[in-house]
Design an enzyme around this catalytic site. Structure first.
Site, PDB file in Angstrom:
ATOM      1  N   GLY A 188       6.724   2.350  -8.338  1.00 44.54           N
ATOM      2  CA  GLY A 188       6.348   1.126  -7.648  1.00 44.54           C
ATOM      3  C   GLY A 188       5.649  -0.236  -8.979  1.00 44.54           C
ATOM      4  O   GLY A 188       4.730   0.061  -9.577  1.00 44.54           O
ATOM      5  N   GLY A 224       5.558  -3.541  -8.314  1.00 47.34           N
ATOM      6  CA  GLY A 224       5.157  -4.792  -7.752  1.00 47.34           C
ATOM      7  C   GLY A 224       3.865  -5.401  -8.324  1.00 47.34           C
ATOM      8  O   GLY A 224       3.528  -4.942  -9.218  1.00 47.34           O
ATOM      9  N   THR A 242       4.158   2.525  -4.533  1.00 50.79           N
ATOM     10  CA  THR A 242       5.365   1.989  -3.926  1.00 50.79           C
ATOM     11  C   THR A 242       5.061   1.415  -2.639  1.00 50.79           C
ATOM     12  O   THR A 242       4.134   1.635  -1.816  1.00 50.79           O
ATOM     13  CB  THR A 242       6.419   3.173  -3.607  1.00 50.79           C
ATOM     14  N   ASP A 254      -5.200  -0.509  11.487  1.00 52.30           N
ATOM     15  CA  ASP A 254      -5.529  -0.504   9.930  1.00 52.30           C
ATOM     16  C   ASP A 254      -6.795   0.062   9.753  1.00 52.30           C
ATOM     17  O   ASP A 254      -7.345   0.861   8.854  1.00 52.30           O
ATOM     18  CB  ASP A 254      -5.532  -1.949   9.209  1.00 52.30           C
ATOM     19  N   LYS A 285      -8.050   4.029   7.857  1.00 50.82           N
ATOM     20  CA  LYS A 285      -9.141   4.310   6.906  1.00 50.82           C
ATOM     21  C   LYS A 285     -10.157   5.165   7.429  1.00 50.82           C
ATOM     22  O   LYS A 285     -10.547   6.245   6.494  1.00 50.82           O
ATOM     23  CB  LYS A 285      -9.608   2.986   6.411  1.00 50.82           C
TER      24      LYS A 285
END
EC number: 1.1.1.3
Lengths: 328, 328
Positions: A7, A9, A82, A207, A211
């Site tokens: 990954g 980015g 990624t 989200d 977590k």
């Protein structure tokens, strides 16, 4: 220590930048993005990599894939950053399994595999005598996992609760401060890049719940799924509710809580005093760990961001590089 | 891991209690208080020790001293929690030197030796291949040292600032809330056991300054003495100053700051917004670490107390026990 990055980015490039700029003892031997990859077991110049990616959109040759790197490059730790589907946890999950099976340490920022498959992956890591680290999966730059695993070692955690989603916190801060409606505040959050085009994942509390599942399974040894979390989002919250709270020096925050004694996970908007430690502003996250010896310890900081995620990844890598034997 | 405990006051007994109650892997092989000591290399029953001390005022035989234990007992780590003079750093300093020289890890709660002699002691530890840990010396239960050394590894700390003294924070909280004068608030703090009969050490900012010196020398590699800290206490603060601040939604806190870029240490009362993260109540401590990657990370918790100190000691011991090679 040699690392392979999957990954490339903003987080992957952030890690390369840090390796280039400071004395970490880390050497990048392989990198793959979704279209290309490169391997040099003697070490790749991180700045050259970043430039190549910026100029060509690729980090290497088209034939070199993530799987090829996992199986053929020389590295001590795989950095798995990624873009991964949160539902299926792929392609991250497959990469992590493969690297652990090959006896390589893994550091990931992907929530999916840790939330869904922690027990299996930890078992695989233990069998192969390597480490699986995931500080970046919860609350970005806040070292909540390290604090629970090491800094408060010896303590029993009774409860853990706080603000795990910066998007919701931004919306609630703006609704309270400027008397905006939920829709107005959400629009503002979108314009500032704090909310996605489809904000469901954040505003419905999913989200934050993921977590909690990560912490519950990885730190507290529970066996929870996202379906086990009692979730209420902020998407049906009215400005009237916030105004009423404000009249009494109270406000509303989306609080995620793990009750470790009862084994209950919950995400919901709660009314709390405006001077409460957890009432942080804008996109900040804040978590209180309620322990039997140290009492309540609260950590506050940035819960998202590329460089913050890179920071968590680097601290995990340095921990693997410096600390050996017997620690999680 | 085998431990020898020097000092069997409330902290020492707290550690013994924790060893008795939970599965730490720690075994106590020797204990000394100022009048007596005992050694059993096969392990001493911690609860029997606590009972003996409560019933007889002694933890063992009168002939067995701290020095004798350091030189003759079997232990991997010395827990050094003796009552120590902050000025001279003795007897703690001598005990720490002796144990490190014998190739034993040391965990201490005493500020004096770490503030005054960190470089020398760290050097001695390194030469002997052992560790010197001191989490309990700064902010009690808050794992500030561990966070700086490990959780935020890879970050450059630009600045570190916060509330390092619970006594001052209690006095300032009460002056603001109840419009008490400094003297009234101090009297109240004394009655509650938050301030000593001679409060100089706390209210003049010396305690906070010593904690800054510890962090500056041990974490940031500076070479500071207490005389290098620019100190203003809260002892000449008027209630008028606080009232003026309150009118503008501000308040006053005693802030200790290390500017790591400029190498400046400072303790002084500062006017800050009432909704600032550092405005914690009563005897709490709060520290913000301003880093280049993770941004600002704030830790809040109890800065003092026997069980909180014991918690910090135990986490240091478990770290020594579980993590090896190459880490500080």
């Amino acid at each position: 220590m040699k690392i392979a990055i999957l990954g490339f980015g903003s987080v992957g490039r952030g890690i390369a930048q840090i390796v280039a700029e400071r004395d970490t003892g880390l050497v990048i031997t392989a990198v793959a993005d979704s279209k290309s990859g490169c391997i040099d077991n003697n070490g790749i110049d991180p700045l050259e990599l970043i430039n190549r990616k910026e100029e060509t959109g690729l980090c290497g040759e088209k034939g070199i894939t993530a799987e090829y790197i996992i199986e053929n490059a020389e590295y001590d730790a795989l950095v798995e950053v990624t873009p991964t589907n949160a539902e299926t946890a792929e392609p991250s999950l497959g990469y992590i399994r493969l690297a652990l099976s090959r006896g390589r340490n893994v550091v990931t920022s992907n929530k999916g595999p840790i939330a869904k498959n922690y027990a299996e992956l930890k078992d695989l890591a233990d069998k192969n005598g390597v480490r699986l680290k995931y500080e970046a999966t919860v609350c970005g730059a806040i070292p909540i996992i390290h604090t629970l695993q090491y800094s408060l070692a010896g303590n029993k955690v009774k409860r853990l609760y706080g603000i795990f989603n910066g998007t919701c916190n931004y919306i609630l801060t703006r609704m309270a401060d400027e008397k905006l409606t939920y829709k107005e505040a959400l629009l503002e959050a979108r314009e500032l890049g704090y909310a996605e085009a489809d904000p469901t994942y954040d505003v419905e509390g999913i989200d934050a719940a993921i977590k909690l599942v990560i912490l519950a399974n990885a730190i507290f040894g529970m066996n929870k799924k996202i379906e086990d979390v009692e979730i209420t989002g902020i998407n049906s919250l009215t400005s009237q509710a916030l105004e009423l709270a404000e009249e009494d020096e109270l406000t509303i925050r989306l609080i995620g809580e793990i009750n470790n004694e009862k084994g209950i996970l919950k995400v919901s908007p709660r009314v709390i005093p405006k001077n409460h430690t957890l009432v942080v502003r804008d996109t900040l996250n804040a978590v209180t760990i309620d322990t039997d010896l140290a009492g309540e310890i609260t950590l506050i900081g940035k819960g998202a961001g590329s460089i913050e995620t890179a920071s968590a990844i680097i601290s995990d890598l340095l921990f693997i590089s410096n600390c050996h034997d017997g620690s999680p």
